[in-house]
Design an enzyme around this catalytic site. Structure first.
Site, short mmCIF file in Angstrom:
data_model
loop_
_atom_site.label_atom_id
_atom_site.label_comp_id
_atom_site.label_asym_id
_atom_site.label_seq_id
_atom_site.Cartn_x
_atom_site.Cartn_y
_atom_site.Cartn_z
N GLU A 177 0.93 -1.25 0.11
CA GLU A 177 -0.26 0.09 0.05
C GLU A 177 1.05 1.26 0.08
O GLU A 177 2.11 1.21 0.86
CB GLU A 177 -0.82 0.03 1.30
CG GLU A 177 -2.22 -0.69 1.20
CD GLU A 177 -3.14 0.23 0.33
OE1 GLU A 177 -2.80 1.13 -0.15
OE2 GLU A 177 -4.42 0.21 0.90
N ASP A 178 0.35 2.51 -0.78
CA ASP A 178 1.11 3.43 -0.73
C ASP A 178 0.83 4.14 0.66
O ASP A 178 1.90 4.74 1.35
CB ASP A 178 1.02 4.40 -1.89
CG ASP A 178 -0.62 4.69 -2.25
OD1 ASP A 178 -1.15 3.56 -1.91
OD2 ASP A 178 -1.03 5.31 -2.96
N ASP B 262 -4.68 5.25 5.83
CA ASP B 262 -5.23 6.42 6.41
C ASP B 262 -5.99 6.06 7.58
O ASP B 262 -5.55 5.85 8.68
CB ASP B 262 -5.64 7.48 5.36
CG ASP B 262 -6.12 8.69 5.81
OD1 ASP B 262 -5.86 9.15 6.96
OD2 ASP B 262 -7.11 9.16 5.24
#
Ligand code: 5GP
Length: 191
Positions: free
Chosen positions: A110-111, A114
């Site tokens: 995953e970048d 959040d």
């Protein structure tokens, strides 16, 4: 290492950034370290790296080349959604994996994590397919925004609760091609 242009060369895109948080060099060093750890941990297990299009593309490309053992890669795409929709667990797959993952060792790449809602949904979806194992590698994490605690085995950087762009992360489709990550100027960002 690929030589990128200096920030000024990105003109309008660079001008949208108020502060660089991580330079291209800092990101490259971190990705190299993650690749080394993953190579050691997964030696002999032929893991399948799974990413979500489009944001993960630069990270995945660099991470793949920092891994020195045999791996495979596959991608998912999800529909864009609102926070409300995500909270109800409604993440729609626009494109599923090409590979069967039963009995495979999955490394979910995953970048950005959040709130964790998207990742939570996707991990549940993948676990139902009975892989041998699933771990998460995230380049960026915003721990203070988390609504669901998720184990991130390989983590790059923690971020404050601010909106960032670059290195795959976009604002309305733009800024993905910046080789560094920075804060978007508040006058541009409209939540
Ligand atoms: P989550 O479900 O964890 O809240 O959502 C994660 C997704 O929100 C990321 O994959 C990314 O698309 C988006 N996101 C969260 N924070 C940021 C940010 O600071 N910048 C950008 N460009 N996207 C973000």
């Amino acid at each position: 290492m690929m030589a990128f242009h200096p920030p000024e060369a990105y003109g309008e895109l660079n001008e949208g950034v108020s502060r660089v948080l991580f330079s291209a060099d800092e990101i490259a060093i971190k990705v190299g370290e993650l690749g080394q750890q993953i190579s050691a941990d997964y030696d002999g297990r032929f893991p399948l790296l799974v990413g979500v299009l489009n944001g993960v593309v630069p990270f995945m490309a660099d991470l793949l080349r920092a891994i020195t053992i045999p791996v495979e890669v596959d991608y998912l795409a999800i529909a864009s959604y609102s926070a409300e929709t995500r909270e109800r667990g409604l993440v729609r797959l626009e494109k599923d994996l090409d590979e069967t993952i039963k009995n495979r060792h999955i490394l979910f790449v995953e970048d950005m994590v959040d709130t964790g809602l998207t990742l939570n949904y996707l991990l549940r979806n993948l676990r139902a397919r009975e892989p041998a194992s699933i771990e998460v590698c995230a380049l960026f994490s915003k721990p203070r925004r988390r609504l669901i605690e998720l184990p991130i085995k390989y983590k790059g950087f923690d971020l404050p609760d601010r909106f960032v762009v670059g290195y795959g992360l976009d604002y309305r489709g733009k800024y993905r091609n910046l080789p560094f990550v920075g804060l978007l100027k508040p006058e541009i960002f409209q939540p």
